[in-house]
Scaffold this active site. Structure first.
Site, PDB file in Angstrom:
ATOM      1  N   TYR A  64     -11.444 -17.424  -6.265  1.00 28.89           N
ATOM      2  CA  TYR A  64     -10.909 -16.187  -6.845  1.00 28.89           C
ATOM      3  C   TYR A  64     -11.468 -14.970  -6.121  1.00 28.89           C
ATOM      4  O   TYR A  64     -12.685 -14.846  -5.976  1.00 28.89           O
ATOM      5  CB  TYR A  64     -11.262 -16.081  -8.339  1.00 28.89           C
ATOM      6  CG  TYR A  64     -10.015 -16.082  -9.177  1.00 28.89           C
ATOM      7  CD1 TYR A  64      -9.111 -15.014  -9.102  1.00 28.89           C
ATOM      8  CD2 TYR A  64      -9.699 -17.144 -10.007  1.00 28.89           C
ATOM      9  CE1 TYR A  64      -7.937 -15.036  -9.826  1.00 28.89           C
ATOM     10  CE2 TYR A  64      -8.531 -17.165 -10.737  1.00 28.89           C
ATOM     11  CZ  TYR A  64      -7.648 -16.101 -10.644  1.00 28.89           C
ATOM     12  OH  TYR A  64      -6.486 -16.112 -11.344  1.00 28.89           O
ATOM     13  N   GLU A  90     -10.200 -11.424  -6.541  1.00 33.18           N
ATOM     14  CA  GLU A  90      -9.564 -10.165  -6.950  1.00 33.18           C
ATOM     15  C   GLU A  90     -10.304  -8.985  -6.349  1.00 33.18           C
ATOM     16  O   GLU A  90     -11.536  -8.940  -6.364  1.00 33.18           O
ATOM     17  CB  GLU A  90      -9.540 -10.053  -8.474  1.00 33.18           C
ATOM     18  CG  GLU A  90      -8.456 -10.896  -9.089  1.00 33.18           C
ATOM     19  CD  GLU A  90      -8.328 -10.667 -10.594  1.00 33.18           C
ATOM     20  OE1 GLU A  90      -9.170  -9.968 -11.173  1.00 33.18           O
ATOM     21  OE2 GLU A  90      -7.361 -11.194 -11.175  1.00 33.18           O
ATOM     22  N   ASP A 141      12.103  -2.877   6.371  1.00 34.26           N
ATOM     23  CA  ASP A 141      11.844  -4.228   5.887  1.00 34.26           C
ATOM     24  C   ASP A 141      12.196  -5.173   7.037  1.00 34.26           C
ATOM     25  O   ASP A 141      13.363  -5.414   7.320  1.00 34.26           O
ATOM     26  CB  ASP A 141      12.712  -4.502   4.655  1.00 34.26           C
ATOM     27  CG  ASP A 141      12.496  -5.897   4.086  1.00 34.26           C
ATOM     28  OD1 ASP A 141      11.941  -6.749   4.805  1.00 34.26           O
ATOM     29  OD2 ASP A 141      12.906  -6.130   2.934  1.00 34.26           O
ATOM     30  N   THR A 159       7.666 -10.520   5.774  1.00 33.61           N
ATOM     31  CA  THR A 159       7.270 -11.833   5.284  1.00 33.61           C
ATOM     32  C   THR A 159       6.523 -12.564   6.397  1.00 33.61           C
ATOM     33  O   THR A 159       6.587 -12.182   7.562  1.00 33.61           O
ATOM     34  CB  THR A 159       8.490 -12.703   4.914  1.00 33.61           C
ATOM     35  OG1 THR A 159       9.316 -12.823   6.063  1.00 33.61           O
ATOM     36  CG2 THR A 159       9.288 -12.102   3.778  1.00 33.61           C
ATOM     37  N   LYS A 196       9.379 -16.351   8.066  1.00 33.58           N
ATOM     38  CA  LYS A 196      10.681 -16.403   8.738  1.00 33.58           C
ATOM     39  C   LYS A 196      10.456 -16.500  10.247  1.00 33.58           C
ATOM     40  O   LYS A 196       9.777 -17.422  10.696  1.00 33.58           O
ATOM     41  CB  LYS A 196      11.535 -15.223   8.295  1.00 33.58           C
ATOM     42  CG  LYS A 196      11.741 -15.244   6.760  1.00 33.58           C
ATOM     43  CD  LYS A 196      12.679 -14.188   6.240  1.00 33.58           C
ATOM     44  CE  LYS A 196      12.683 -14.197   4.715  1.00 33.58           C
ATOM     45  NZ  LYS A 196      13.579 -13.163   4.152  1.00 33.58           N
ATOM     46  N   ARG A 209       4.478 -19.032   3.752  1.00 35.98           N
ATOM     47  CA  ARG A 209       5.320 -18.270   2.824  1.00 35.98           C
ATOM     48  C   ARG A 209       4.454 -17.165   2.214  1.00 35.98           C
ATOM     49  O   ARG A 209       3.578 -17.440   1.386  1.00 35.98           O
ATOM     50  CB  ARG A 209       5.854 -19.221   1.751  1.00 35.98           C
ATOM     51  CG  ARG A 209       6.961 -18.681   0.889  1.00 35.98           C
ATOM     52  CD  ARG A 209       7.713 -19.808   0.213  1.00 35.98           C
ATOM     53  NE  ARG A 209       8.520 -20.523   1.194  1.00 35.98           N
ATOM     54  CZ  ARG A 209       9.734 -20.130   1.606  1.00 35.98           C
ATOM     55  NH1 ARG A 209      10.294 -19.046   1.106  1.00 35.98           N
ATOM     56  NH2 ARG A 209      10.382 -20.823   2.518  1.00 35.98           N
TER      57      ARG A 209
HETATM   58  C1  LIG Z   1      13.522 -12.730   2.857  1.00 37.31           C
HETATM   59  C2  LIG Z   1      13.548 -11.267   2.642  1.00 37.31           C
HETATM   60  C3  LIG Z   1      12.733 -10.647   1.684  1.00 37.31           C
HETATM   61  C4  LIG Z   1      11.979 -11.380   0.598  1.00 37.31           C
HETATM   62  O1  LIG Z   1      11.220 -12.399   0.876  1.00 37.31           O
HETATM   63  P1  LIG Z   1      10.809 -13.506  -0.217  1.00 37.31           P
HETATM   64  O2  LIG Z   1       9.609 -14.060   0.408  1.00 37.31           O
HETATM   65  O3  LIG Z   1      11.973 -14.427  -0.319  1.00 37.31           O
HETATM   66  O4  LIG Z   1      10.520 -12.823  -1.502  1.00 37.31           O
HETATM   67  C5  LIG Z   1      12.708  -9.275   1.629  1.00 37.31           C
HETATM   68  N1  LIG Z   1      13.470  -8.537   2.446  1.00 37.31           N
HETATM   69  C6  LIG Z   1      14.294  -9.094   3.351  1.00 37.31           C
HETATM   70  C7  LIG Z   1      15.116  -8.208   4.225  1.00 37.31           C
HETATM   71  C8  LIG Z   1      14.368 -10.469   3.475  1.00 37.31           C
HETATM   72  O5  LIG Z   1      15.217 -11.008   4.337  1.00 37.31           O
END
Ligand SMILES: *Cc1c(COP(=O)(O)O)cnc(C)c1O
Length: 456
Positions: free
Chosen positions: A70, A72, A216, A242, A245, A251
């Protein structure tokens, strides 16, 4: 190990079972399901644009004992004792994130991309304020203001999107909307837009209306790292992303930002915290409790992998593969939204076809080509039917596939499309050929006897 009827078997390497030796004994049900998924991932083409294969090293860190602790708080300021080692892990992840992207500040605690975006809202805007973003059917993410998501319920979305005719963003229209509505924040980023994004123009628009600009880059982060997509960091107040991807990490989510808030006096005069501090406080204690330290360690590993020339080569190949796949589809008579791709992603446009996106995506899945149906700009079909199929090349490129394989994939997609009216025979043949090709390209992180450098 399971097989696929008449399909060739996935090699049963000794190490593959050893890796899950305990699980195999204590919980054979879950063990078998993991093995079945591994078989699927070795014998199908993962063309889902948001998916990839993490390396063995990322998986090892992600499955480590760090899950037991933990933490935090933040390094040097925790609410639990015994965190001297954990502080080092998080500091390394933060340093690598800042170096990789050239950012002033990084927060590596968000559990995933959506919680990262939630923290961005909490740090920058107040409920009820206007936020510009792309609706889901136009290629935006749920968290960019879609009505069923917190972002559309708690904030007022000013929607913008690609031109239905061209499938391209119209920056004059975006400027016009921003001037008219004066949003407090503008999202630039997409889950389904195949073309490069012009952050410099977005930055001019945001500055003119005194809005925060947030990129994003969940999908395209690896292209940014490799320098083959415009870089948002110099132009944006905040960049969210993220790990799982294109970047090939665990993840997870992370947030990059400037330290100072250029609109501090105007919008946050009452707060004693600068932008970096407000992001940190929004993540913890604003939204989350204990950070997932095993994931943060895996993210640090992924940042290290992504800082190599091998990764930049990989990302360039992802883009080259997407282009080749696009050319192969155009040459076989398909239409593509936006006319093609600058990224890792393409959108087949079936608006003029009697067949829907769902029909094609489901047929392709039967043939071992895994992708998703998706709305396209100007779509006249419903969200669960759609006129689009989204394809992405990050995962097949991680398997080592290059231009010749992309052309074969384009040919299979055309075969399945042309055979939609007599499906069983068509898909059986393609499924067999797909499996044979996949077995020549074992994905990273699954077959245990891969050399340690197989992913670099
Ligand atoms: C995949 C994605 C997210 C969110 O990711 P998660 O891990 O699925 O919550 C946010 N913004 C964009 C543009 C994405 O493609």
């Amino acid at each position: 190990m399971s097989s696929f009827g008449s399909q060739p078997m996935v090699p049963s390497l000794p190490g593959r079972a050893q890796r899950y030796a305990h699980l195999r004994q204590t919980d054979p049900e879950i063990y078998q399901l993991i093995q079945r998924q591994a078989d699927l991932e070795c014998t199908t083409l993962k063309l889902i644009a948001s998916e990839n294969y993490a390396s063995f090293s990322v998986l090892e860190a992600n499955g480590s004992i760090l899950t037991n602790k933990y933490c935090e708080g933040y390094p040097g300021a925790r609410y639990y004792e015994g965190n001297e080692v954990m502080d080092r892990v998080e500091e390394i992840a933060i340093r690598r994130a800042k170096e990789l992207f050239g950012a002033e500040h990084a927060n590596v605690q968000p559990y995933s991309g959506s919680p990262a975006n939630q923290a961005v809202y909490r740090a920058l805007v107040r409920p009820g304020e206007k936020v510009m973003g792309m609706p889901v059917p136009e290629g935006g993410h749920l968290t960019h203001g879609w009505h069923v998501n917190f972002s559309g319920r708690d904030y007022v979305q000013i929607p913008y999107g690609p031109d239905p005719q061209t499938g391209l963003l119209d920056y004059d229209q975006i400027r016009h909307l921003a001037r008219r509505h004066r949003p407090r924040m503008i999202w630039v980023g997409a889950t389904a837009y195949p073309r490069a994004l012009d952050y410099a123009t977005f930055a001019q628009i945001a500055e003119e209306v005194e809005a925060y600009l947030v990129a994003d880059i969940a999908h395209i982060n690896g292209l940014v790292v490799a320098g083959v997509h415009p870089d948002p960091v110099p132009h944006c107040d905040v960049v969210s992303s993220t790990g799982h991807k294109l970047l090939r990490g665990p993840r997870a989510g992370f947030i990059l930002s400037r330290i100072e808030d250029r609109y501090q006096a105007k919008y946050h005069g009452a707060s004693k915290f600068n932008l970096a501090k407000r992001i940190d406080r929004a993540v913890f204690p604003g939204l989350q409790g204990g950070p997932h330290m095993q994931t943060i360690a895996a993210l640090a590993v992924a940042f290290k992998e992504a800082s190599t020339e091998a990764f930049r080569r990989y990302a360039r190949q992802v883009q080259a593969n997407a282009r080749t796949l696009a050319e192969g589809l155009l040459a076989r008579g398909f239409s593509l939204s936006g006319g093609g791709t600058d990224t890792h992603m393409l959108l087949i446009d079936l608006r003029n076809s009697p067949h829907s996106g769902r029909e094609l995506a489901q047929a392709l899945a039967k043939a071992g080509i895994i992708c998703n149906f998706n709305m396209v700009p100007g779509d006249h079909r419903k969200p669960l039917v759609t006129s689009g199929v989204r394809l992405g090349t990050p995962a097949v490129t991680s398997m080592g596939m290059k231009e010749p394989e992309m052309d074969r994939i384009a040919a299979w997609i055309a075969t399945v499309y042309q055979g939609l009216d007599r499906l069983p025979e068509t898909v059986a043949q393609v499924r067999h050929e797909v499996t044979e090709m996949c077995l020549e390209f074992p994905p990273p992180g699954i077959l245990e006897d891969d050399p340690p450098d197989a992913t670099s």
